[in-house]
Design a protein around this motif. Structure first.
Motif, PDB file in Angstrom:
ATOM      1  N   LEU A   1      27.680 -28.497   6.252  1.00  0.00           N
ATOM      2  CA  LEU A   1      28.236 -27.359   6.971  1.00  0.00           C
ATOM      3  C   LEU A   1      27.583 -26.050   6.548  1.00  0.00           C
ATOM      4  CD1 LEU A   1      32.020 -28.339   6.963  1.00  0.00           C
ATOM      5  CD2 LEU A   1      30.485 -28.320   8.928  1.00  0.00           C
ATOM      6  N   LEU A   2      27.334 -25.897   5.263  1.00  0.00           N
ATOM      7  CA  LEU A   2      26.664 -24.690   4.783  1.00  0.00           C
ATOM      8  C   LEU A   2      25.251 -24.596   5.334  1.00  0.00           C
ATOM      9  CD1 LEU A   2      27.883 -24.782   1.067  1.00  0.00           C
ATOM     10  CD2 LEU A   2      28.572 -23.114   2.818  1.00  0.00           C
ATOM     11  N   ARG A   3      24.554 -25.713   5.330  1.00  0.00           N
ATOM     12  CA  ARG A   3      23.194 -25.749   5.884  1.00  0.00           C
ATOM     13  C   ARG A   3      23.206 -25.368   7.364  1.00  0.00           C
ATOM     14  NH1 ARG A   3      21.004 -31.612   6.318  1.00  0.00           N
ATOM     15  NH2 ARG A   3      22.627 -31.553   7.919  1.00  0.00           N
ATOM     16  N   ASP A   4      24.147 -25.914   8.122  1.00  0.00           N
ATOM     17  CA  ASP A   4      24.225 -25.616   9.551  1.00  0.00           C
ATOM     18  C   ASP A   4      24.632 -24.169   9.818  1.00  0.00           C
ATOM     19  OD1 ASP A   4      23.491 -28.208   9.987  1.00  0.00           O
ATOM     20  OD2 ASP A   4      25.451 -28.896  10.680  1.00  0.00           O
ATOM     21  N   ALA A   5      25.276 -23.530   8.830  1.00  0.00           N
ATOM     22  CA  ALA A   5      25.640 -22.119   8.963  1.00  0.00           C
ATOM     23  C   ALA A   5      24.505 -21.196   8.546  1.00  0.00           C
ATOM     24  CB  ALA A   5      26.885 -21.824   8.120  1.00  0.00           C
ATOM     25  N   GLY A   6      23.356 -21.785   8.193  1.00  0.00           N
ATOM     26  CA  GLY A   6      22.191 -20.991   7.826  1.00  0.00           C
ATOM     27  C   GLY A   6      22.175 -20.541   6.378  1.00  0.00           C
ATOM     28  N   LEU A   7      22.992 -21.174   5.547  1.00  0.00           N
ATOM     29  CA  LEU A   7      23.047 -20.826   4.127  1.00  0.00           C
ATOM     30  C   LEU A   7      22.243 -21.831   3.314  1.00  0.00           C
ATOM     31  CD1 LEU A   7      26.843 -20.017   4.131  1.00  0.00           C
ATOM     32  CD2 LEU A   7      25.007 -18.344   3.875  1.00  0.00           C
ATOM     33  N   ALA A   8      21.555 -21.351   2.307  1.00  0.00           N
ATOM     34  CA  ALA A   8      20.662 -22.200   1.526  1.00  0.00           C
ATOM     35  C   ALA A   8      21.434 -23.080   0.547  1.00  0.00           C
ATOM     36  CB  ALA A   8      19.666 -21.339   0.759  1.00  0.00           C
ATOM     37  N   VAL A   9      21.093 -24.371   0.528  1.00  0.00           N
ATOM     38  CA  VAL A   9      21.652 -25.318  -0.436  1.00  0.00           C
ATOM     39  C   VAL A   9      20.509 -26.124  -1.046  1.00  0.00           C
ATOM     40  CG1 VAL A   9      23.892 -25.516   0.723  1.00  0.00           C
ATOM     41  CG2 VAL A   9      22.032 -27.052   1.364  1.00  0.00           C
TER      42      VAL A   9
ATOM     43  N   ALA B   1      24.622 -11.649  -2.352  1.00  0.00           N
ATOM     44  CA  ALA B   1      25.474 -12.737  -2.841  1.00  0.00           C
ATOM     45  C   ALA B   1      26.902 -12.589  -2.314  1.00  0.00           C
ATOM     46  CB  ALA B   1      25.464 -12.777  -4.361  1.00  0.00           C
ATOM     47  N   GLN B   2      27.422 -11.385  -2.294  1.00  0.00           N
ATOM     48  CA  GLN B   2      28.774 -11.166  -1.797  1.00  0.00           C
ATOM     49  C   GLN B   2      28.879 -11.507  -0.312  1.00  0.00           C
ATOM     50  OE1 GLN B   2      29.016  -7.087  -3.141  1.00  0.00           O
ATOM     51  NE2 GLN B   2      30.438  -7.613  -4.790  1.00  0.00           N
ATOM     52  N   ILE B   3      27.867 -11.133   0.455  1.00  0.00           N
ATOM     53  CA  ILE B   3      27.853 -11.462   1.886  1.00  0.00           C
ATOM     54  C   ILE B   3      27.772 -12.975   2.073  1.00  0.00           C
ATOM     55  CG2 ILE B   3      26.479 -11.299   4.001  1.00  0.00           C
ATOM     56  CD1 ILE B   3      25.710  -8.437   3.068  1.00  0.00           C
ATOM     57  N   ALA B   4      26.914 -13.630   1.286  1.00  0.00           N
ATOM     58  CA  ALA B   4      26.762 -15.087   1.392  1.00  0.00           C
ATOM     59  C   ALA B   4      28.039 -15.802   0.960  1.00  0.00           C
ATOM     60  CB  ALA B   4      25.587 -15.555   0.552  1.00  0.00           C
ATOM     61  N   ALA B   5      28.723 -15.266  -0.059  1.00  0.00           N
ATOM     62  CA  ALA B   5      29.967 -15.884  -0.530  1.00  0.00           C
ATOM     63  C   ALA B   5      31.036 -15.857   0.559  1.00  0.00           C
ATOM     64  CB  ALA B   5      30.466 -15.179  -1.783  1.00  0.00           C
ATOM     65  N   ILE B   6      31.164 -14.733   1.230  1.00  0.00           N
ATOM     66  CA  ILE B   6      32.141 -14.628   2.319  1.00  0.00           C
ATOM     67  C   ILE B   6      31.737 -15.523   3.481  1.00  0.00           C
ATOM     68  CG2 ILE B   6      33.099 -13.051   4.044  1.00  0.00           C
ATOM     69  CD1 ILE B   6      33.003 -10.859   1.894  1.00  0.00           C
ATOM     70  N   ALA B   7      30.430 -15.597   3.770  1.00  0.00           N
ATOM     71  CA  ALA B   7      29.947 -16.468   4.851  1.00  0.00           C
ATOM     72  C   ALA B   7      30.251 -17.933   4.550  1.00  0.00           C
ATOM     73  CB  ALA B   7      28.450 -16.269   5.061  1.00  0.00           C
ATOM     74  N   ALA B   8      30.068 -18.341   3.290  1.00  0.00           N
ATOM     75  CA  ALA B   8      30.368 -19.721   2.896  1.00  0.00           C
ATOM     76  C   ALA B   8      31.866 -19.992   2.985  1.00  0.00           C
ATOM     77  CB  ALA B   8      29.870 -19.971   1.470  1.00  0.00           C
ATOM     78  N   PHE B   9      32.662 -19.055   2.516  1.00  0.00           N
ATOM     79  CA  PHE B   9      34.123 -19.149   2.568  1.00  0.00           C
ATOM     80  C   PHE B   9      34.587 -19.373   4.000  1.00  0.00           C
ATOM     81  CE2 PHE B   9      38.375 -17.201   2.657  1.00  0.00           C
ATOM     82  CZ  PHE B   9      38.952 -17.606   1.456  1.00  0.00           C
ATOM     83  N   THR B  10      33.994 -18.613   4.928  1.00  0.00           N
ATOM     84  CA  THR B  10      34.360 -18.705   6.339  1.00  0.00           C
ATOM     85  C   THR B  10      33.857 -20.000   6.968  1.00  0.00           C
ATOM     86  OG1 THR B  10      34.291 -16.283   6.502  1.00  0.00           O
ATOM     87  CG2 THR B  10      34.208 -17.532   8.562  1.00  0.00           C
ATOM     88  N   ALA B  11      32.605 -20.373   6.660  1.00  0.00           N
ATOM     89  CA  ALA B  11      32.008 -21.575   7.257  1.00  0.00           C
ATOM     90  C   ALA B  11      32.766 -22.836   6.875  1.00  0.00           C
ATOM     91  CB  ALA B  11      30.543 -21.689   6.829  1.00  0.00           C
ATOM     92  N   LEU B  12      33.335 -22.852   5.677  1.00  0.00           N
ATOM     93  CA  LEU B  12      34.047 -24.032   5.194  1.00  0.00           C
ATOM     94  C   LEU B  12      35.548 -23.957   5.448  1.00  0.00           C
ATOM     95  CD1 LEU B  12      32.132 -24.638   1.834  1.00  0.00           C
ATOM     96  CD2 LEU B  12      31.754 -25.711   4.072  1.00  0.00           C
ATOM     97  N   ASN B  13      35.975 -22.965   6.245  1.00  0.00           N
ATOM     98  CA  ASN B  13      37.375 -22.845   6.645  1.00  0.00           C
ATOM     99  C   ASN B  13      38.307 -22.634   5.448  1.00  0.00           C
ATOM    100  OD1 ASN B  13      38.877 -22.829   9.184  1.00  0.00           O
ATOM    101  ND2 ASN B  13      40.014 -24.564   8.345  1.00  0.00           N
TER     102      ASN B  13
END
Length: 365
Positions: free
Chosen positions: A147-155, A282-294
Motif C-alpha cells: 500500500l505504501l509503494r502504491d501511494a508513491g512512498l519509498a519502501v 519526513a513529516q509530510i511522508a509520515a502523514i501520507a503513510a498514516f493516511t494511506a494505511l487508514n
C-alpha cells in the motif's frame, strides 16, 4: 464534572506481553485522575481476562525482564449490544459500570492486528487508535509495504514467503536480488520480535526457522544503510506530525531488547540532527503513510534516511509503546505536548470518532 471511565486493556498472548504491561503501568501513572477513572483489564499469556486492582496488578514491576501480570479470581466478559453495561464479572455475574472509552495497549498479535478493534466495535465501545482496517494492514508488513509503494512512498525492496512456498527460498537467489546483509522478519509481528540479520549462509536457515516460529508468512528484506528516524503522528481526519527523533543503536540493529529492556541498548536523540528541509519531508511522508494505511488516533512512522538523503519507510506502528524509554510519548513531549495531555488527546480522539460513527449509523437508520 463526572469522571469518564476508561478501560485500560493490556497484556495479551503475543510475544510483546511484557512490553504491554510496562505501557499500561506508565499510562496509569500519567493519566489525569481528576478527569478519568481507570478500570484495569489485564489479559494473561493464556488469553484469560482479569479485572485488576490498580494498587496491585503487577509482579516485578520494576524489572522489565521479569515483569508479570498478577492474575485475579475475577474474570470479565463483554456483552455486545448493551448500551449501559458492556462488561460483566464472570465471578460474581455483577454488571460493571459503563465504560466511556477504551485504551487498548495490547501490542502485537490479537491486540494490534484488528482483532481487539473488531471486538470493541461489536461492543459499541469507543477506543483509542486505528480501527479494524488500519490496524490489520499495518500489522501485516507485506500488505503495508504494498500500500505504501502504491501511494508513491519509498519502501525497502523485499520478498515474501509463506509456509507453502518455504521450499522455494534460496539463499543464493536472495543474495543476488537483495544483497548482503538482509533481514528476515515475521510478517505479522512488531517490535523486532523474530527478526534476524543475515550476513552469511551459515546463519540463514536458523533465521528462517526463527521467523516462522512467529508467523505463517515471512518477509526477507534488503538492509538499508541509513540513519533510523522516527516520527509520531496524532489525529483522525487531520493528523499532525511531531518533531523527529533518531535511534542510534549500540548493537548491529535496533533489537527487541534495545527497545524495551536494555536501557543502554540504544540512544534516543530528540530532536534528530536534521536540516529543516529533511525534517519537513519526513513529516509530510509520515502523514501520507498514516493516511494511506487508514490509520487513526496515533501511530509511529519509522524511516531510514540514506546517505543520499532519501527517506525510506521501514514500518508504521499503530500501538506504539508507552514505556519509559519509548519514542512516541518522548517525541510529543519535545513537541510541546506533555505525557498526560497526550493521553487526554488520544481519549478525546477516540470519543470523537465514535460519535461520528454513531451519526453515520443514525443517518442509515
Amino acid at each position: 464534572m463526572q469522571k469518564r471511565r476508561v478501560g485500560l486493556i493490556f497484556g495479551g498472548k503475543s510475544a510483546e506481553h511484557e512490553v504491554s504491561l510496562q505501557s499500561a503501568k506508565n499510562v496509569l501513572e500519567a493519566i489525569d485522575h481528576t478527569k478519568y477513572e481507570v478500570v484495569l483489564i489485564g489479559i494473561d499469556k493464556g488469553g484469560h481476562w482479569h479485572i485488576n486492582d490498580a494498587a496491585d496488578f503487577l509482579l516485578h514491576e520494576n524489572d522489565p525482564k521479569h515483569i508479570a501480570l498478577k492474575k485475579t479470581a475475577e474474570g470479565i466478559q463483554l456483552l455486545p449490544g448493551e448500551q449501559k453495561y458492556q462488561l460483566q464479572s464472570t465471578n460474581t455475574a455483577n454488571l460493571l459500570d459503563q465504560l466511556h472509552v477504551v485504551f487498548p495497549l495490547v501490542h502485537g498479535t490479537l491486540g494490534e492486528d484488528g482483532s481487539m478493534q473488531g471486538m470493541l466495535r461489536m461492543a459499541n465501545l469507543p477506543f483509542v487508535g486505528s480501527s479494524v482496517l488500519g490496524s490489520a494492514v499495518c500489522m501485516d508488513k507485506d500488505i503495508a509495504k504494498r500500500l505504501l509503494r502504491d501511494a508513491g512512498l519509498a519502501v525497502a525492496n523485499w520478498r515474501t514467503y509463506t509456509r507453502a512456498t518455504r521450499h522455494t527460498i534460496s539463499f543464493q537467489t536472495l543474495k543476488e536480488e537483495l544483497g548482503l546483509p538482509f533481514f528476515i522478519k515475521p510478517a505479522n509481528q512488531g517490535s523486532s520480535v523474530g527478526v534476524s540479520k543475515v550476513e552469511s549462509e551459515q546463519t540463514f536457515a536458523a533465521a528462517i526457522d526463527e521467523a516462522f516460529r512467529y508467523d505463517h508468512k515471512v518477509l526477507i528484506e534488503e538492509a538499508v544503510v541509513g540513519r533510523e528516524i522516527e516520527c509520531a503522528v496524532l489525529g483522525n481526519e487531520q493528523p499532525k506530525a511531531s518533531i523527529l527523533g533518531e535511534i542510534i543503536a549500540n548493537g548491529s540493529f535496533y533489537s527487541y531488547d534495545a527497545k524495551y529492556i536494555d536501557e543502554t541498548g540504544a540512544t534516543l536523540q530528540i530532536p534528530a540532527d536534521l536540516s529543516e528541509e529533511v525534517t519537513a519531508q519526513a513529516q509530510i511522508a509520515a502523514i501520507a503513510a498514516f493516511t494511506a494505511l487508514n490509520c487513526e488516533g496515533f501511530a509511529r512512522v519509522d524511516f531510514f534516511l540514506t546517505p543520499q538523503h532519501k527517506l525510506i519507510i521501514n514500518e508504521v506502528n499503530t500501538i506504539p509503546g508507552f514505556t519509559k524509554i519509548s519514542m512516541y510519548p518522548k517525541l510529543w513531549e519535545h513537541s510541546g505536548l506533555a505525557y498526560s495531555d497526550l493521553i487526554d488527546s488520544l481519549l478525546q480522539l477516540a470519543i470523537e470518532r465514535h460519535q461520528q460513527e454513531a451519526f453515520l449509523h443514525d443517518l442509515q437508520s
